[in-house]
Design a protein around this motif. Structure first.
Motif, PDB file in Angstrom:
ATOM      1  N   VAL A   8     -19.846  60.367  -6.894  1.00  0.00           N
ATOM      2  CA  VAL A   8     -19.571  61.610  -6.177  1.00  0.00           C
ATOM      3  C   VAL A   8     -18.712  62.512  -7.058  1.00  0.00           C
ATOM      4  CG1 VAL A   8     -18.566  62.652  -4.107  1.00  0.00           C
ATOM      5  CG2 VAL A   8     -19.660  60.398  -3.974  1.00  0.00           C
ATOM      6  N   VAL A   9     -19.110  63.770  -7.185  1.00  0.00           N
ATOM      7  CA  VAL A   9     -18.315  64.758  -7.915  1.00  0.00           C
ATOM      8  C   VAL A   9     -18.227  66.009  -7.048  1.00  0.00           C
ATOM      9  CG1 VAL A   9     -19.027  63.851 -10.164  1.00  0.00           C
ATOM     10  CG2 VAL A   9     -20.293  65.753  -9.138  1.00  0.00           C
ATOM     11  N   ALA A  10     -17.230  66.850  -7.324  1.00  0.00           N
ATOM     12  CA  ALA A  10     -17.015  68.043  -6.502  1.00  0.00           C
ATOM     13  C   ALA A  10     -16.965  69.293  -7.360  1.00  0.00           C
ATOM     14  CB  ALA A  10     -15.718  67.908  -5.699  1.00  0.00           C
ATOM     15  N   PHE A  11     -17.487  70.375  -6.790  1.00  0.00           N
ATOM     16  CA  PHE A  11     -17.434  71.696  -7.412  1.00  0.00           C
ATOM     17  C   PHE A  11     -16.750  72.638  -6.430  1.00  0.00           C
ATOM     18  CE2 PHE A  11     -20.319  69.720 -10.166  1.00  0.00           C
ATOM     19  CZ  PHE A  11     -20.696  70.567 -11.215  1.00  0.00           C
ATOM     20  N   THR A  12     -16.094  73.654  -6.964  1.00  0.00           N
ATOM     21  CA  THR A  12     -15.510  74.678  -6.099  1.00  0.00           C
ATOM     22  C   THR A  12     -15.628  76.042  -6.755  1.00  0.00           C
ATOM     23  OG1 THR A  12     -13.551  75.360  -4.831  1.00  0.00           O
ATOM     24  CG2 THR A  12     -13.149  74.381  -6.995  1.00  0.00           C
ATOM     25  N   GLY A  13     -15.739  77.048  -5.925  1.00  0.00           N
ATOM     26  CA  GLY A  13     -15.870  78.421  -6.409  1.00  0.00           C
ATOM     27  C   GLY A  13     -16.611  79.236  -5.371  1.00  0.00           C
ATOM     28  N   GLY A  14     -16.344  80.506  -5.319  1.00  0.00           N
ATOM     29  CA  GLY A  14     -17.050  81.333  -4.354  1.00  0.00           C
ATOM     30  C   GLY A  14     -16.375  82.670  -4.133  1.00  0.00           C
ATOM     31  N   GLY A  15     -16.829  83.344  -3.092  1.00  0.00           N
ATOM     32  CA  GLY A  15     -16.346  84.688  -2.812  1.00  0.00           C
ATOM     33  C   GLY A  15     -17.324  85.729  -3.306  1.00  0.00           C
ATOM     34  N   THR A  16     -17.932  85.469  -4.474  1.00  0.00           N
ATOM     35  CA  THR A  16     -18.999  86.306  -5.023  1.00  0.00           C
ATOM     36  C   THR A  16     -19.999  85.379  -5.712  1.00  0.00           C
ATOM     37  OG1 THR A  16     -18.043  86.596  -7.247  1.00  0.00           O
ATOM     38  CG2 THR A  16     -17.318  88.138  -5.516  1.00  0.00           C
ATOM     39  N   GLY A  17     -21.203  85.896  -5.915  1.00  0.00           N
ATOM     40  CA  GLY A  17     -22.208  85.120  -6.623  1.00  0.00           C
ATOM     41  C   GLY A  17     -21.786  84.796  -8.041  1.00  0.00           C
ATOM     42  N   GLY A  18     -20.930  85.657  -8.604  1.00  0.00           N
ATOM     43  CA  GLY A  18     -20.467  85.442  -9.970  1.00  0.00           C
ATOM     44  C   GLY A  18     -19.642  84.190 -10.137  1.00  0.00           C
ATOM     45  N   HIS A  19     -19.074  83.680  -9.042  1.00  0.00           N
ATOM     46  CA  HIS A  19     -18.314  82.435  -9.089  1.00  0.00           C
ATOM     47  C   HIS A  19     -19.158  81.240  -8.621  1.00  0.00           C
ATOM     48  CE1 HIS A  19     -14.606  84.344 -10.177  1.00  0.00           C
ATOM     49  NE2 HIS A  19     -14.598  85.101  -9.104  1.00  0.00           N
ATOM     50  N   ILE A  20     -20.412  81.494  -8.274  1.00  0.00           N
ATOM     51  CA  ILE A  20     -21.256  80.423  -7.760  1.00  0.00           C
ATOM     52  C   ILE A  20     -22.409  80.090  -8.711  1.00  0.00           C
ATOM     53  CG2 ILE A  20     -22.769  79.694  -5.871  1.00  0.00           C
ATOM     54  CD1 ILE A  20     -21.125  81.447  -3.993  1.00  0.00           C
ATOM     55  N   TYR A  21     -23.175  81.108  -9.114  1.00  0.00           N
ATOM     56  CA  TYR A  21     -24.370  80.854  -9.924  1.00  0.00           C
ATOM     57  C   TYR A  21     -24.085  80.095 -11.221  1.00  0.00           C
ATOM     58  CZ  TYR A  21     -26.963  83.892  -6.734  1.00  0.00           C
ATOM     59  OH  TYR A  21     -27.553  84.431  -5.611  1.00  0.00           O
ATOM     60  N   PRO A  22     -23.033  80.442 -11.974  1.00  0.00           N
ATOM     61  CA  PRO A  22     -22.764  79.654 -13.188  1.00  0.00           C
ATOM     62  C   PRO A  22     -22.399  78.213 -12.868  1.00  0.00           C
ATOM     63  CG  PRO A  22     -21.610  81.759 -13.254  1.00  0.00           C
ATOM     64  CD  PRO A  22     -22.107  81.587 -11.857  1.00  0.00           C
ATOM     65  N   GLY A  23     -21.685  77.997 -11.768  1.00  0.00           N
ATOM     66  CA  GLY A  23     -21.348  76.643 -11.346  1.00  0.00           C
ATOM     67  C   GLY A  23     -22.584  75.849 -10.979  1.00  0.00           C
ATOM     68  N   LEU A  24     -23.554  76.502 -10.345  1.00  0.00           N
ATOM     69  CA  LEU A  24     -24.806  75.838 -10.003  1.00  0.00           C
ATOM     70  C   LEU A  24     -25.572  75.443 -11.260  1.00  0.00           C
ATOM     71  CD1 LEU A  24     -25.968  78.059  -6.997  1.00  0.00           C
ATOM     72  CD2 LEU A  24     -25.153  75.697  -6.889  1.00  0.00           C
ATOM     73  N   ALA A  25     -25.494  76.295 -12.293  1.00  0.00           N
ATOM     74  CA  ALA A  25     -26.147  75.963 -13.568  1.00  0.00           C
ATOM     75  C   ALA A  25     -25.543  74.688 -14.150  1.00  0.00           C
ATOM     76  CB  ALA A  25     -26.001  77.125 -14.550  1.00  0.00           C
ATOM     77  N   VAL A  26     -24.222  74.550 -14.035  1.00  0.00           N
ATOM     78  CA  VAL A  26     -23.543  73.340 -14.519  1.00  0.00           C
ATOM     79  C   VAL A  26     -23.929  72.140 -13.657  1.00  0.00           C
ATOM     80  CG1 VAL A  26     -21.304  72.233 -14.903  1.00  0.00           C
ATOM     81  CG2 VAL A  26     -21.621  74.660 -15.482  1.00  0.00           C
ATOM     82  N   ALA A  27     -23.976  72.343 -12.339  1.00  0.00           N
ATOM     83  CA  ALA A  27     -24.352  71.244 -11.430  1.00  0.00           C
ATOM     84  C   ALA A  27     -25.750  70.734 -11.760  1.00  0.00           C
ATOM     85  CB  ALA A  27     -24.286  71.729  -9.978  1.00  0.00           C
ATOM     86  N   ASP A  28     -26.675  71.648 -12.024  1.00  0.00           N
ATOM     87  CA  ASP A  28     -28.042  71.244 -12.364  1.00  0.00           C
ATOM     88  C   ASP A  28     -28.078  70.465 -13.680  1.00  0.00           C
ATOM     89  OD1 ASP A  28     -28.945  72.476 -10.083  1.00  0.00           O
ATOM     90  OD2 ASP A  28     -29.625  74.299 -11.099  1.00  0.00           O
ATOM     91  N   ALA A  29     -27.324  70.945 -14.678  1.00  0.00           N
ATOM     92  CA  ALA A  29     -27.286  70.261 -15.970  1.00  0.00           C
ATOM     93  C   ALA A  29     -26.657  68.877 -15.832  1.00  0.00           C
ATOM     94  CB  ALA A  29     -26.509  71.100 -16.985  1.00  0.00           C
ATOM     95  N   LEU A  30     -25.642  68.769 -14.983  1.00  0.00           N
ATOM     96  CA  LEU A  30     -24.982  67.476 -14.778  1.00  0.00           C
ATOM     97  C   LEU A  30     -25.916  66.497 -14.076  1.00  0.00           C
ATOM     98  CD1 LEU A  30     -22.161  66.038 -15.035  1.00  0.00           C
ATOM     99  CD2 LEU A  30     -21.809  66.684 -12.642  1.00  0.00           C
ATOM    100  N   ARG A  31     -26.620  66.963 -13.033  1.00  0.00           N
ATOM    101  CA  ARG A  31     -27.547  66.086 -12.311  1.00  0.00           C
ATOM    102  C   ARG A  31     -28.657  65.596 -13.253  1.00  0.00           C
ATOM    103  NH1 ARG A  31     -28.071  65.289  -7.004  1.00  0.00           N
ATOM    104  NH2 ARG A  31     -27.128  67.257  -6.350  1.00  0.00           N
ATOM    105  N   GLN A  32     -29.146  66.500 -14.101  1.00  0.00           N
ATOM    106  CA  GLN A  32     -30.189  66.129 -15.055  1.00  0.00           C
ATOM    107  C   GLN A  32     -29.688  65.064 -16.025  1.00  0.00           C
ATOM    108  OE1 GLN A  32     -33.299  67.031 -15.066  1.00  0.00           O
ATOM    109  NE2 GLN A  32     -33.964  66.217 -17.031  1.00  0.00           N
TER     110      GLN A  32
END
Length: 384
Positions: free
Chosen positions: A7-31
């Motif tokens: 289990v790992v955790a990510f945080t960020g939000g308020g705007t897409g600019g704080h979310i989309y790059p984090g999602l890119a990292v999450a996808d790379a980590l899952r891969q």
């Protein structure tokens, strides 16, 4: 949950600019975990806004897997640098945000917390520190924001997009810091210019394509300068213009035949944006960290009009000036922007040979290594 699942955790939000790059990292980590024969459960702590939750839970990687498995929404308060009654109200929001984050992390016990920023990320970073959970934080802008400065006090590792950003931290030269670049969604690396032309209803270019972006909400300053220059622009370019939802009703009504033929306004462009950007010859936009890195990945010459004045800490100006110093962009500020300066800037990129120099500068900045994969490598160290 089997013993192979971490289990790992990510945080960020308020705007897409704080979310989309984090999602890119999450996808790379899952891969990365998937290739190692392991599974990872990713939880995301964001704000209570509907937007945050929808973006995170709808996101999928290139193989169709969910980017995050569970979303926790917490109260989020803004930390203002100036006096405001709202500061006192938001103190309570921050406190309750901390309590919610603390129990979410206590229940899930992730191996680490990765912060992509925004004010919502501060309570989870503090909670993780108190729970003995390893904290990573990433700054996308050239100059660090207040949230990153606070999170850096709790972080085991601080990741930066630019080497020069180290100078803004007292201990920036320590091993606690690493320069990774700014993570960009994978769809930009596989963008297809032919699909961009198809979206516009074009078989081929009759003129260079100018892509104008002002963010999802648009930018009145950019819209106005484009509309004032529309006749000249359509003489020289195919103009693709993201106006923003709230500005779509302000479009010029009496367009000439040439303007109707070469002006393509859209209230908002989402899934088609990577392909449109790939098809574009020049990008005219704000200087938000994500949009300029996406443009740079696709090696697009940029004319940047950074957001300035009240309500901003000047981060877009810093971003824009850095790209200009590296030869990847030209910058128009409030004091220098007018009809003549816009036309002169575009004229300086009028030929393919001139644009090539800017494209080469972009390629030199982004290089071949993908920041999301580089960050995933750091996050996964010791877990695989």
């Amino acid at each position: 949950m089997d013993n192979k699942t971490l289990v790992v955790a990510f945080t960020g939000g308020g705007t897409g600019g704080h979310i989309y790059p984090g999602l890119a990292v999450a996808d790379a980590l899952r891969q990365k975990f998937h290739q190692a024969g392991k599974e990872v459960k990713i939880i995301w702590i964001g704000s209570l806004s509907k937007m945050d939750k929808e973006i995170v839970l709808k996101a999928r990687d290139k193989d169709g897997r969910a980017s995050a498995d569970k979303f926790y929404g917490i109260p989020s308060g803004k930390m203002r640098r100036y006096f405001s009654v709202k500061n006192f109200i938001d103190l309570f929001k921050i406190f309750f945000g901390f309590v919610c984050a603390f129990f979410a992390l206590l229940a899930s016990r992730p191996r680490f917390l990765f912060s992509k920023g925004g004010f919502v990320s501060v309570p989870p970073c503090l909670a993780a520190k108190l729970l003995g959970i390893k904290v990573f934080t990433h700054e996308c802008d050239f100059t660090p924001g207040l949230a990153t400065r606070i999170n850096s006090k709790f972080a085991d590792k601080i990741l930066l997009s630019y080497e020069e950003t180290r100078e803004f931290f007292a201990n920036g030269s320590s091993s606690k810091f690493a320069v990774t670049g700014n993570p960009v969604r994978p769809v930009f690396y596989g963008a297809n210019p032919k699909n961009g032309l198809k979206f516009l209803g074009l078989e081929k270019k009759s003129k260079p394509i100018l892509l104008v972006m002002g963010g999802s909400l648009g930018a009145a300053q950019i819209n106005e300068i484009v509309w004032k220059n529309l006749s000249w622009l359509c003489q020289n370019f195919i103009v693709v213009h993201q106006t923003g939802q709230k500005n779509s009703g302000l479009l010029p009504k009496d367009l000439t035949e040439e303007e109707r033929a070469f002006y393509h306004p859209y209230a908002f462009i989402y899934s088609e944006m990577p392909d449109l950007m790939a098809a574009a010859d020049i990008v005219l936009s704000r200087a938000g960290a994500n949009s300029i890195w996406e443009s740079a990945v696709l090696e697009k010459p940029m004319i940047l009009i950074p957001l300035e004045g009240a309500g901003t800490r000047g981060d877009q100006v810093d971003n824009a000036e850095y790209f200009e110093r590296r030869g990847a962009a030209l910058v128009l500020t409030k004091s220098t922007m007018n009809e003549n300066s816009l036309q002169n800037a575009l004229a300086s990129m009028s030929t393919a040979a001139k644009r090539k120099k800017f494209s080469e500068a972009c390629a030199g900045m982004t290089q071949s290594e993908k920041p999301a994969e580089k960050i995933a490598e750091i996050l996964a160290e010791g877990l695989l």
